[in-house]
Design a protein around this motif. Structure first.
Motif, PDB file in Angstrom:
ATOM      1  N   GLY A  13      -6.752   5.353  -9.952  1.00 42.96           N
ATOM      2  CA  GLY A  13      -7.180   6.405 -10.873  1.00 42.96           C
ATOM      3  C   GLY A  13      -6.051   7.333 -11.291  1.00 42.96           C
ATOM      4  O   GLY A  13      -6.223   8.146 -12.196  1.00 42.96           O
ATOM      5  N   GLY A  14      -4.894   7.225 -10.616  1.00 39.13           N
ATOM      6  CA  GLY A  14      -3.753   8.072 -10.955  1.00 39.13           C
ATOM      7  C   GLY A  14      -2.841   7.397 -11.958  1.00 39.13           C
ATOM      8  O   GLY A  14      -3.039   6.231 -12.327  1.00 39.13           O
ATOM      9  N   ASP A  15      -1.820   8.124 -12.401  1.00 39.52           N
ATOM     10  CA  ASP A  15      -0.903   7.530 -13.376  1.00 39.52           C
ATOM     11  C   ASP A  15       0.551   7.600 -12.916  1.00 39.52           C
ATOM     12  O   ASP A  15       1.457   7.305 -13.694  1.00 39.52           O
ATOM     13  CB  ASP A  15      -1.074   8.190 -14.752  1.00 39.52           C
ATOM     14  N   SER A  16       0.774   7.987 -11.673  1.00 38.93           N
ATOM     15  CA  SER A  16       2.161   7.986 -11.181  1.00 38.93           C
ATOM     16  C   SER A  16       2.154   7.731  -9.671  1.00 38.93           C
ATOM     17  O   SER A  16       1.159   8.009  -8.984  1.00 38.93           O
ATOM     18  CB  SER A  16       2.851   9.317 -11.501  1.00 38.93           C
ATOM     19  N   PRO A  17       3.274   7.183  -9.152  1.00 36.74           N
ATOM     20  CA  PRO A  17       3.295   6.864  -7.719  1.00 36.74           C
ATOM     21  C   PRO A  17       3.243   8.102  -6.848  1.00 36.74           C
ATOM     22  O   PRO A  17       3.811   9.134  -7.186  1.00 36.74           O
ATOM     23  CB  PRO A  17       4.628   6.119  -7.546  1.00 36.74           C
ATOM     24  N   LEU A  18       2.556   7.987  -5.731  1.00 38.50           N
ATOM     25  CA  LEU A  18       2.422   9.094  -4.781  1.00 38.50           C
ATOM     26  C   LEU A  18       2.437   8.571  -3.347  1.00 38.50           C
ATOM     27  O   LEU A  18       3.118   9.113  -2.484  1.00 38.50           O
ATOM     28  CB  LEU A  18       1.109   9.837  -5.025  1.00 38.50           C
ATOM     29  N   GLY A  32      12.130   2.320 -11.425  1.00 36.92           N
ATOM     30  CA  GLY A  32      11.223   3.319 -11.994  1.00 36.92           C
ATOM     31  C   GLY A  32       9.770   2.900 -12.058  1.00 36.92           C
ATOM     32  O   GLY A  32       8.907   3.712 -12.398  1.00 36.92           O
ATOM     33  N   GLY A  33       9.484   1.639 -11.750  1.00 38.01           N
ATOM     34  CA  GLY A  33       8.093   1.179 -11.750  1.00 38.01           C
ATOM     35  C   GLY A  33       7.410   1.533 -10.435  1.00 38.01           C
ATOM     36  O   GLY A  33       7.933   2.326  -9.641  1.00 38.01           O
ATOM     37  N   ALA A  34       6.259   0.945 -10.218  1.00 32.02           N
ATOM     38  CA  ALA A  34       5.503   1.260  -9.001  1.00 32.02           C
ATOM     39  C   ALA A  34       4.544   0.127  -8.673  1.00 32.02           C
ATOM     40  O   ALA A  34       4.269  -0.738  -9.516  1.00 32.02           O
ATOM     41  CB  ALA A  34       4.712   2.559  -9.189  1.00 32.02           C
ATOM     42  N   LEU A  35       4.050   0.147  -7.443  1.00 28.77           N
ATOM     43  CA  LEU A  35       3.060  -0.832  -7.005  1.00 28.77           C
ATOM     44  C   LEU A  35       1.660  -0.258  -7.174  1.00 28.77           C
ATOM     45  O   LEU A  35       1.490   0.967  -7.287  1.00 28.77           O
ATOM     46  CB  LEU A  35       3.303  -1.176  -5.530  1.00 28.77           C
ATOM     47  N   LEU A  36       0.681  -1.139  -7.153  1.00 30.56           N
ATOM     48  CA  LEU A  36      -0.720  -0.722  -7.143  1.00 30.56           C
ATOM     49  C   LEU A  36      -1.269  -0.953  -5.746  1.00 30.56           C
ATOM     50  O   LEU A  36      -0.682  -1.702  -4.959  1.00 30.56           O
ATOM     51  CB  LEU A  36      -1.512  -1.551  -8.159  1.00 30.56           C
ATOM     52  N   THR A  37      -2.378  -0.327  -5.421  1.00 31.17           N
ATOM     53  CA  THR A  37      -2.996  -0.593  -4.112  1.00 31.17           C
ATOM     54  C   THR A  37      -3.785  -1.897  -4.193  1.00 31.17           C
ATOM     55  O   THR A  37      -4.185  -2.317  -5.275  1.00 31.17           O
ATOM     56  CB  THR A  37      -3.944   0.559  -3.710  1.00 31.17           C
ATOM     57  N   PHE A  38      -3.991  -2.547  -3.047  1.00 31.33           N
ATOM     58  CA  PHE A  38      -4.804  -3.767  -3.068  1.00 31.33           C
ATOM     59  C   PHE A  38      -6.270  -3.363  -3.246  1.00 31.33           C
ATOM     60  O   PHE A  38      -6.692  -2.301  -2.787  1.00 31.33           O
ATOM     61  CB  PHE A  38      -4.602  -4.615  -1.798  1.00 31.33           C
ATOM     62  N   GLY A  39      -7.023  -4.189  -3.924  1.00 31.27           N
ATOM     63  CA  GLY A  39      -8.463  -3.944  -4.040  1.00 31.27           C
ATOM     64  C   GLY A  39      -8.821  -2.633  -4.721  1.00 31.27           C
ATOM     65  O   GLY A  39      -9.852  -2.041  -4.398  1.00 31.27           O
ATOM     66  N   HIS A  55      -9.804   0.838  -5.742  1.00 28.31           N
ATOM     67  CA  HIS A  55     -10.140   2.092  -5.052  1.00 28.31           C
ATOM     68  C   HIS A  55     -10.232   1.910  -3.540  1.00 28.31           C
ATOM     69  O   HIS A  55     -10.023   2.857  -2.784  1.00 28.31           O
ATOM     70  CB  HIS A  55     -11.460   2.649  -5.595  1.00 28.31           C
ATOM     71  N   LYS A  56     -10.505   0.673  -3.085  1.00 32.92           N
ATOM     72  CA  LYS A  56     -10.684   0.474  -1.639  1.00 32.92           C
ATOM     73  C   LYS A  56      -9.345   0.566  -0.906  1.00 32.92           C
ATOM     74  O   LYS A  56      -9.200   1.267   0.099  1.00 32.92           O
ATOM     75  CB  LYS A  56     -11.364  -0.872  -1.371  1.00 32.92           C
ATOM     76  N   GLY A  57      -8.355  -0.159  -1.432  1.00 24.66           N
ATOM     77  CA  GLY A  57      -7.023  -0.060  -0.828  1.00 24.66           C
ATOM     78  C   GLY A  57      -6.460   1.347  -0.957  1.00 24.66           C
ATOM     79  O   GLY A  57      -5.751   1.843  -0.075  1.00 24.66           O
ATOM     80  N   SER A  58      -6.803   1.998  -2.071  1.00 24.42           N
ATOM     81  CA  SER A  58      -6.305   3.356  -2.303  1.00 24.42           C
ATOM     82  C   SER A  58      -6.879   4.324  -1.259  1.00 24.42           C
ATOM     83  O   SER A  58      -6.174   5.209  -0.756  1.00 24.42           O
ATOM     84  CB  SER A  58      -6.693   3.795  -3.722  1.00 24.42           C
TER      85      SER A  58
END
Ligand code: NDP
Length: 344
Positions: free
Chosen positions: A159-164, A228-235, A237-240
Motif C-alpha cells: 500500500g506504500g509507494d517507497s521502501p521502508l 534506487g529500486g526496491a523489493l515488494l513483500t511476499f504475498g 499485505h500478508k508478507g507486509s
C-alpha cells in the motif's frame, strides 16, 4: 567425482574445518578478533555447506567491506543484562549479532528450561547472514526457537509507494525425535536482497512481481533494483504485516534501529545492516496434553500422507550430508575472491 580435500588451499572442494580457518583468517586480516572472526566464519561456512549460497562465502566481501570502513566493530564485546526471569537483553555494541547471541545462549537456555520461555533481545547488532544457524541449535537442544531480524530500507510496505522495511526474515525451529530439527527460514520480502545481487552478478533477470525500479514501476532488472529500486513483500499485505512484525520485534522491542532509521551514507563500504534481533525460546517439556514430540511426528506423517515430499530444511540437510562426504565445493572465481580478501 572429485575427492574431498582437507587442505584449505587445494582443489575445488574443501572440508568444513579448513574453510572455517580460511574465512577466520580473512576476517582477522580485516580487523576482527579471533573470537568474533571464528563465529562469523563458522556461520558463513555452515551456509555454504548447506547450499545457502546467498549467505555463504558470497557474503565475505560484505563482512570485510563493513569491517574495513569501520562501520561494524569486529572486536566489540557484547554486554548481557538479565532483565527478567524469562528475558535477557544484549547490547551488541555495534558488533555482529552472532557473537551477541552466542553470549546469551547458555543463560537463555537455562531460563527457558526453568520458566518455560526465554526471550533474547539483541540491539546495536549487525546481521548479514541466514537466520537458520541461529535457531537450529536450540531445537537440537530440545527447544522450540523463533527468531526475527530486520535489515535495511529496501522493501516497500504493501500500500506504500517507497521502501521502508528491510527484507526481514523469520526463522522457526522445532525439535524432532531422532531426526534433525524441522526448520524454516524465509525473507518477508518476495526475494532476499542477496538473490538480487547474485542475479546482477550473473547477468540474470529476476522473476516478475518481486521488485520495482526507482520510479516505482515493476521491473525484472536486478540492476534497476540495486540502483534506487526496491523489493515488494511476499504475498502482498500478508508478507507486509509479517515484515512490520519483524520491525517491531527485532528493533522496536530490542532498542535497535528500524531498517529505515540507520544512516550508512557516511560510511562508504558499509554493507551490514545495523539493527536488532529477537529470539524466543519455548521448552515443550512444559506443554500439556499429548507430548509435543509425538504431535510433531504426527503432523509430519500426515503432511507426507497428503503428498508433501519436501519439508523445509530437507534440502539443506541433504546438502550438508553431501558436503560432509565430499567436501564443500568452491568455484575457481569464488576461491580467487577469497584469496584476494586474504591478501587485500
Ligand atoms: P526460500 O524462499 O529459499 O526458502 C524459505 C524456506 O522455505 C526455507 O526454509 C526453505 O527450506 C523452504 N522451502 C523452499 N522451497 C521449498 C519447497 N519447495 N518445499 C518446502 N519447503 C521449501 O528463502 P528466502 O529466499 O526467503 O530466504 C533466503 C535466506 O535469506 C534465509 O536464510 C534468510 O534468513 C536470509 N535473509 C537474511 C536477511 C538478513 O538480513 N540477515 C534478510 C533476508 C533474508 P530450505 O532451506 O531447505 O531450502
Amino acid at each position: 567425482m572429485q575427492q574431498a580435500h582437507t587442505g584449505a588451499r587445494t582443489g575445488d572442494r574443501i572440508a568444513f574445518d579448513p574453510l572455517v580457518e580460511l574465512l577466520t583468517a580473512i576476517l582477522v586480516r580485516h580487523g576482527a578478533n579471533r573470537h568474533v572472526a571464528g563465529i562469523i566464519a563458522r556461520n558463513c561456512a555452515m551456509c555454504e555447506r548447506d547450499g545457502c549460497t546467498s549467505h555463504g562465502i558470497f557474503r565475505m566481501a560484505g563482512y570485510v567491506s563493513s569491517l574495513d570502513c569501520g562501520w561494524v566493530d569486529g572486536t566489540a564485546v557484547p554486554v548481557i543484562e538479565d532483565a527478567a526471569p524469562a528475558y535477557c537483553r544484549v547490547d551488541a555494541k555495534n558488533g555482529f549479532a552472532q557473537p551477541a547471541l552466542e553470549l546469551a545462549r547458555k543463560t537463555a537456555v537455562e531460563k527457558a528450561r526453568h520458566t518455560g520461555l526465554a526471550a533474547i533481545a539483541i540491539r546495536g547488532s549487525h546481521h548479514l547472514s541466514a537466520l537458520w544457524p541461529d535457531v537450529e541449535p536450540f531445537a537440537g537442544d530440545g527447544l522450540i526457537a523463533f527468531s526475527v531480524v530486520n535489515s535495511f530500507r529496501c522493501t516497500v510496505p504493501h500500500g506504500g509507494d517507497s521502501p521502508l522495511f528491510g527484507t526481514n526474515p523469520v526463522a522457526f525451529a522445532v525439535p524432532r525425535q531422532g531426526e534433525e530439527p524441522l526448520v524454516f527460514d524465509m525473507a518477508t520480502s518476495a526475494i532476499p536482497n542477496g538473490d538480487v545481487q547474485i542475479a546482477a552478478r550473473a547477468g540474470q533477470q529476476l522473476p516478475g512481481g518481486v521488485a520495482v525500479d526507482a520510479n516505482g514501476a515493476p521491473t525484472t532488472d536486478p540492476d534497476a533494483v540495486l540502483n534506487g529500486g526496491a523489493l515488494l513483500t511476499f504475498g502482498g499485505h500478508k508478507g507486509s504485516a509479517l515484515s512490520m512484525m519483524v520491525e517491531l520485534l527485532a528493533a522496536g522491542l530490542t532498542g535497535g534501529h528500524f531498517s529505515h532509521e540507520f544512516d550508512w551514507s557516511g560510511h562508504d563500504g558499509a554493507q551490514t545492516p545495523h539493527t536488532g534481533q529477537f529470539v524466543l525460546l519455548i521448552d515443550p517439556q512444559h506443554a500439556g496434553g499429548r507430548p509435543f514430540g509425538d504431535r510433531v511426528e504426527t503432523l509430519i506423517k500426515d503432511m507426507r500422507f497428503a503428498g508433501v515430499q519436501r519439508l523445509p530444511a530437507d534440502r539443506r540437510y541433504r546438502n550438508r550430508r553431501r558436503a560432509e562426504q565430499q567436501g564443500i565445493h568452491i568455484g575457481v572465481e569464488e576461491r580467487a575472491r577469497l584469496d584476494a580478501l586474504l591478501e587485500g
